[in-house]
Scaffold this motif. Structure first.
Motif, PDB file in Angstrom:
ATOM      1  N   PRO A 336       8.232  14.336  26.423  1.00  0.00           N
ATOM      2  CA  PRO A 336       7.853  15.290  25.363  1.00  0.00           C
ATOM      3  C   PRO A 336       7.468  14.612  24.059  1.00  0.00           C
ATOM      4  O   PRO A 336       6.589  15.104  23.337  1.00  0.00           O
ATOM      5  N   GLY A 337       8.095  13.484  23.740  1.00  0.00           N
ATOM      6  CA  GLY A 337       7.747  12.778  22.519  1.00  0.00           C
ATOM      7  C   GLY A 337       6.328  12.242  22.551  1.00  0.00           C
ATOM      8  O   GLY A 337       5.558  12.390  21.581  1.00  0.00           O
ATOM      9  N   VAL A 338       5.947  11.616  23.664  1.00  0.00           N
ATOM     10  CA  VAL A 338       4.593  11.067  23.794  1.00  0.00           C
ATOM     11  C   VAL A 338       3.570  12.197  23.837  1.00  0.00           C
ATOM     12  O   VAL A 338       2.475  12.097  23.251  1.00  0.00           O
ATOM     13  N   GLU A 339       3.899  13.284  24.540  1.00  0.00           N
ATOM     14  CA  GLU A 339       2.970  14.425  24.593  1.00  0.00           C
ATOM     15  C   GLU A 339       2.734  15.009  23.202  1.00  0.00           C
ATOM     16  O   GLU A 339       1.589  15.345  22.852  1.00  0.00           O
ATOM     17  N   ALA A 340       3.782  15.100  22.408  1.00  0.00           N
ATOM     18  CA  ALA A 340       3.626  15.639  21.055  1.00  0.00           C
ATOM     19  C   ALA A 340       2.743  14.730  20.203  1.00  0.00           C
ATOM     20  O   ALA A 340       1.898  15.196  19.428  1.00  0.00           O
ATOM     21  N   LEU A 341       2.909  13.419  20.367  1.00  0.00           N
ATOM     22  CA  LEU A 341       2.086  12.474  19.614  1.00  0.00           C
ATOM     23  C   LEU A 341       0.634  12.544  20.055  1.00  0.00           C
ATOM     24  O   LEU A 341      -0.293  12.462  19.232  1.00  0.00           O
ATOM     25  N   THR A 342       0.407  12.710  21.351  1.00  0.00           N
ATOM     26  CA  THR A 342      -0.960  12.798  21.874  1.00  0.00           C
ATOM     27  C   THR A 342      -1.690  13.997  21.279  1.00  0.00           C
ATOM     28  O   THR A 342      -2.858  13.899  20.885  1.00  0.00           O
ATOM     29  N   VAL A 343      -1.011  15.114  21.210  1.00  0.00           N
ATOM     30  CA  VAL A 343      -1.620  16.325  20.633  1.00  0.00           C
ATOM     31  C   VAL A 343      -2.042  16.071  19.187  1.00  0.00           C
ATOM     32  O   VAL A 343      -3.146  16.439  18.765  1.00  0.00           O
ATOM     33  N   ARG A 344      -1.200  15.412  18.433  1.00  0.00           N
ATOM     34  CA  ARG A 344      -1.508  15.167  17.019  1.00  0.00           C
ATOM     35  C   ARG A 344      -2.699  14.215  16.884  1.00  0.00           C
ATOM     36  O   ARG A 344      -3.591  14.431  16.045  1.00  0.00           O
ATOM     37  N   LEU A 345      -2.724  13.156  17.710  1.00  0.00           N
ATOM     38  CA  LEU A 345      -3.787  12.150  17.572  1.00  0.00           C
ATOM     39  C   LEU A 345      -5.114  12.623  18.149  1.00  0.00           C
ATOM     40  O   LEU A 345      -6.179  12.112  17.781  1.00  0.00           O
ATOM     41  N   ALA A 346      -5.053  13.584  19.076  1.00  0.00           N
ATOM     42  CA  ALA A 346      -6.290  14.082  19.673  1.00  0.00           C
ATOM     43  C   ALA A 346      -7.121  14.898  18.681  1.00  0.00           C
ATOM     44  O   ALA A 346      -8.312  15.149  18.922  1.00  0.00           O
ATOM     45  N   ALA A 347      -6.528  15.283  17.573  1.00  0.00           N
ATOM     46  CA  ALA A 347      -7.243  16.101  16.584  1.00  0.00           C
ATOM     47  C   ALA A 347      -8.396  15.357  15.937  1.00  0.00           C
ATOM     48  O   ALA A 347      -9.393  15.957  15.535  1.00  0.00           O
ATOM     49  N   ALA A 348      -8.290  14.044  15.842  1.00  0.00           N
ATOM     50  CA  ALA A 348      -9.362  13.244  15.235  1.00  0.00           C
ATOM     51  C   ALA A 348      -9.305  11.846  15.837  1.00  0.00           C
ATOM     52  O   ALA A 348      -8.215  11.279  15.975  1.00  0.00           O
ATOM     53  N   PRO A 349     -10.454  11.276  16.219  1.00  0.00           N
ATOM     54  CA  PRO A 349     -10.452   9.953  16.866  1.00  0.00           C
ATOM     55  C   PRO A 349     -10.006   8.858  15.898  1.00  0.00           C
ATOM     56  O   PRO A 349     -10.141   8.969  14.681  1.00  0.00           O
ATOM     57  N   LEU A 350      -9.455   7.784  16.484  1.00  0.00           N
ATOM     58  CA  LEU A 350      -9.048   6.623  15.692  1.00  0.00           C
ATOM     59  C   LEU A 350     -10.245   5.716  15.434  1.00  0.00           C
ATOM     60  O   LEU A 350     -11.121   5.578  16.292  1.00  0.00           O
ATOM     61  N   ALA A 351     -10.241   5.079  14.296  1.00  0.00           N
ATOM     62  CA  ALA A 351     -11.343   4.167  13.935  1.00  0.00           C
ATOM     63  C   ALA A 351     -10.952   2.731  14.297  1.00  0.00           C
ATOM     64  O   ALA A 351     -10.694   1.894  13.427  1.00  0.00           O
ATOM     65  N   ILE A 352     -10.897   2.460  15.592  1.00  0.00           N
ATOM     66  CA  ILE A 352     -10.439   1.133  16.041  1.00  0.00           C
ATOM     67  C   ILE A 352     -11.443   0.480  16.998  1.00  0.00           C
ATOM     68  O   ILE A 352     -11.079  -0.399  17.776  1.00  0.00           O
ATOM     69  N   ASP A 353     -12.710   0.895  16.940  1.00  0.00           N
ATOM     70  CA  ASP A 353     -13.695   0.362  17.892  1.00  0.00           C
ATOM     71  C   ASP A 353     -13.793  -1.161  17.885  1.00  0.00           C
ATOM     72  O   ASP A 353     -13.865  -1.782  18.962  1.00  0.00           O
TER      73      ASP A 353
END
Length: 572
Positions: A336-353
């Protein structure tokens, strides 16, 4: 390493035994009620009443040929199935022979219930025949111990043992039954009061983890064995895919991310890939999921990931901050902890290309080569070819040594259950009984024991168990006529003083296997490998491929002891 509890088969409401029964029959009934299907064991005087009660029950008892084999097989059965493994032995030497297997389960957080018979309570403490204080002996290597003093306590003790073994951070539980308790009669209620231990997600900590990840330029996911044990594999895969963050894995977590998946850089640590270790050393944020910063993974701890802050997800609070400063701690069940973090991060992509491209380029540049010169068998290439030929049903039950590291580096693993090995304890002799347990847990899988000549000899007697029960385990025995990993260290760090590593007087393993009634054949040239793999995988029953390899072949890369992971040695 840590995890949430594997699912247990328990009744929805307490039940009561209809008739008065002996303690031995209560024990067997309790195991059946817990959903146990397979028990590994070896009888003896102090556990004879339980063996008497086994007759005619629904439990499948596997008679191993050494109690250590019972513990290792139960361990692997648990890893492969997600259930609690069960083994049993008599008092004295039977119980002490379980000890290495119990320690192995403790080190790798494997849910296991170990049942031992003991001398009658009336003679305890008198140095009676085959008396040993097995509770005292095993205290440092079990999660919990139960000495049952009255037959009426047995059902609750068994339920408690299974709950403790599987809940939180799993581990082995010992249940010790004096012989008089097994003979005694009682009417005993079922129904241990199992506490509700469901933990809420710490959303504040998850939000803080998101903040750290979005601020990072070079984040890296560091996956430990707790992900598999916590049934969080799919959640972690979704997290890696949604964020695009590169991943590395510990030995016991291989397969959590399929080893051929984009973004996976391989195993980190002493025999990790250069791409994985370089990424760890360059990262500015480690997202640690169910890992414990083991010394074989970190190398010189003071120089491990020197630029990185740490976000640590773990169910075991004692692991957080134990070896490395933690900047964000997310305690509790991983899924559940990882799933909650995934939901939050999926809102906007990371700038790590740029970081993703850098890691992918390094993975290609440092990819293993399989064009070793000569006509002899090159073990890394054979293991890679074997795992690819077996496909997604491939499960490797590895012994300990050079072959273990080659398998970790070069085999394709599609799921974490596909890689079963003795990680924390590094117990030689694990491979053959582990293969037995894994194959019984999942008969449809293509289970292959990968062993060296040293470790194979330590539990070779379990070939008889394979034959007796018709267990179609495949065995790849890599024979370099030496204790290969010890010999490699003596070559590199002890001025080539090869002290007591020569195994050139090994028996003819093909003849030995055939004497046990197991099909076997030998491979000693590279042009025999393809046909040999095909024969091994096509065999109807147990089959052993005796593979002769160069005794001077070493495992590369290698981080020398006491050095940073940045200081990797490479072979020719």
């Amino acid at each position: 390493m840590s995890a949430a509890a594997p699912a247990l088969k328990t009744a929805s409401a307490p039940a009561t035994v209809n008739d008065t029964a002996t303690g031995a029959r209560l024990l067997v009934s309790s195991l059946e009620r817990m959903g146990v299907e397979v028990v590994f064991g070896y009888p003896g005087g102090a556990i004879m009443p339980i063996y008497d009660a086994l007759t005619g029950t629904g439990l499948k008892h596997i008679l191993v040929r050494h109690e250590q084999g019972a513990a290792f097989a139960a361990d692997a059965y648990a890893r492969a199935s997600g259930k609690v493994g069960v083994c049993m032995a008599t008092s004295g030497p039977g119980a002490t022979n379980l000890i290495t297997g119990i320690a192995n389960a403790m080190m790798d957080s494997v849910p296991m219930v170990c049942i031992t018979g003991n001398v009658p309570q009336g003679v305890m403490g008198t140095d009676a025949f085959q008396e040993i204080d097995i509770l005292g002996v095993t205290l440092p290597i079990v999660k919990h111990s139960i000495l049952v003093r009255d037959a009426s306590e047995i059902p609750a003790a068994v339920e408690q043992a299974f709950h403790i073994a599987a809940s939180g951070r799993p581990g082995p539980v010992l249940v010790d039954l004096p012989k008089d308790v097994q003979f005694a009669t009682a009417t005993a209620p079922f129904g241990f009061n199992i506490p509700n231990e469901t933990a809420e997600v710490d959303h504040d900590a998850v939000a803080e983890a998101e903040r750290f990840i979005r601020a990072a330029q070079r984040p890296l996911i560091y996956i430990g064995g707790g992900v598999k044990i916590g049934r969080a594999t799919e959640a972690v895969r979704a997290f890696a895919e949604a964020t695009g963050i590169p991943t590395v894995s510990t030995l016991n977590a291989l397969g959590t991310i399929p080893t051929d998946a984009p973004g996976f850089l391989g195993m980190l640590g002493m025999h990790g890939t250069r791409a994985a270790n370089e990424a760890v050393q360059a990262s500015d944020l480690l997202i640690v999921l169910g890992a414990r910063f083991d010394d074989r993974a970190t190398g010189k701890l003071a120089e491990f990931a020197p630029h990185a802050r740490v976000v640590h997800f773990d169910i075991d609070a004692s692991e957080i901050g134990k070896l490395r400063e933690t900047h964000v701690a997310v305690r509790g069940e991983l899924k559940p902890g990882v799933e909650a973090l995934t939901v939050r991060l999926a809102a906007a992509p990371l700038a790590i290309d740029p970081w993703v491209i850098r890691c992918a380029t390094a993975a290609v540049h440092h990819a293993a080569r399989y064009d070793a010169p000569g006509e002899g068998v090159y073990a890394p290439a054979l293991l890679k070819q074997l795992s690819e030929a077996a496909g997604d049903r491939f499960v490797a039950a590895c012994d300990v040594g050079q072959h273990q590291m080659w398998a970790a580096q070069h085999c394709r693993f599609s799921k974490p259950e596909a890689h079963i090995t003795s990680g924390g304890l590094g117990a030689m002799g694990f491979g053959l009984p582990a293969g037995l347990g894994a194959k019984l847990a999942d008969p449809s899988a293509t289970v292959v024991t990968i062993a060296g000549d040293g470790g194979f000899m330590m539990n070779i007697q379990e070939l008889a168990t394979l034959k007796r029960y018709g267990v179609a385990l495949k065995i790849v025995l890599l024979d370099n006529a030496s204790l290969g990993l010890v010999r490699q260290w003596q070559e590199l760090f002890f001025e080539e003083n090869y002290s007591e590593v020569d195994l050139s007087d090994n028996p003819d393993f093909v003849k030995v296997a055939e004497a046990f009634g197991v099909e076997a054949f030998r491979i000693d040239r590279r042009d025999q490998v393809e046909a040999g793999i095909a024969r091994l995988l096509a065999a109807d029953g147990p089959c052993l491929a005796h593979v002769i390899i160069n005794p001077k072949e070493n495992v590369w890369p290698l981080v020398p002891p006491g050095k940073s992971n940045a200081e990797m040695m490479e072979g020719a």
